[in-house]
Motif scaffolding. Sequence first.
Motif, short mmCIF file in Angstrom:
data_model
loop_
_atom_site.label_atom_id
_atom_site.label_comp_id
_atom_site.label_asym_id
_atom_site.label_seq_id
_atom_site.Cartn_x
_atom_site.Cartn_y
_atom_site.Cartn_z
N LEU A 230 0.86 -1.19 0.00
CA LEU A 230 0.00 0.00 0.00
C LEU A 230 0.88 1.22 0.00
CD1 LEU A 230 -2.86 1.37 0.47
CD2 LEU A 230 -2.36 1.20 2.92
N TYR A 244 -3.08 0.12 -3.90
CA TYR A 244 -2.98 -1.07 -3.06
C TYR A 244 -2.83 -2.32 -3.91
CZ TYR A 244 -7.97 -2.07 -3.97
OH TYR A 244 -9.18 -2.35 -4.58
N GLY A 253 -7.38 -0.57 2.60
CA GLY A 253 -6.49 0.51 2.21
C GLY A 253 -7.05 1.88 2.57
#
Length: 268
Positions: A230, A244, A253
């Motif tokens: 991420l 992500y 995320g």
Amino acid sequence: MNWGPLIFLLPFPHLEGGEEFVLRPAPQGRTVRCRVTRDKKGMDRGLYPSYYLHLDSDRKVFLLAGRKRKRSKTANYLISVDPTNLSRAGEDFIGKLRSNLIGSRFTVFDNGKNPHHGGADVGTYRQELAAIIYETNVLGFRGPRRMTVIIPGMSSENERIPIRPRNDSDGLLVRWQNKTMENLIELRNKTPIWNEESGSYTLNFQGRVTQASVKNFQIIHLDDPDYIVLQFGRVSEDAFTLDYRYPLCALQGFAIALSSFDGKLACE
């Protein structure tokens, strides 16, 4: 740990089943590129802004919206699949992010039942999708943030293993504290490097981040520090990119990014 090939592709051209999509882990080998925008208008002098997650493409497909709840003892963000309905009671409510009292530890939940209110069917209890721990660092206020992210592990079929605590003596944070990490994945933020020319800590965002901010971060697994699970960073005053990859989903995320907006006494 095998994270799959490192291939960058454009975001998905068409989105069907928004709720299913935001809960489904990113396909292995793909990067899902998104954008977070912050709207400070009309919300108590900007104290309770709304946040929106879209696919970062020409079509700007909406994915999620989030907003901090008022009159809550701890930081508490509601997350919805409808940009206009951010109510806890609404059918579009899909999850929430909740912090401890000092705002240094966060837990991400789906929209299942609170075990304190639930019945006998444990399968209806809410799942914990992530825990985020912000740690103090040796440089004090001037140094970069240190983050640990705990997420449920993945099955051999690449499906998320459900974590449904029945009480407060269980859960991602408790298991992490007790070092009982079976069926869990521990991720960390990539340590920024000091740049003498700019006089700041820097990370390589491959052009996806254009402005310096304490909120900019990359999350990695220590077994494979080159695999960015991420990344999140500022591109303008109220716009940020969020990218992500497997095993994260959009809801995880987005919630991790929301935690970075909160004013944490322990690490700001």
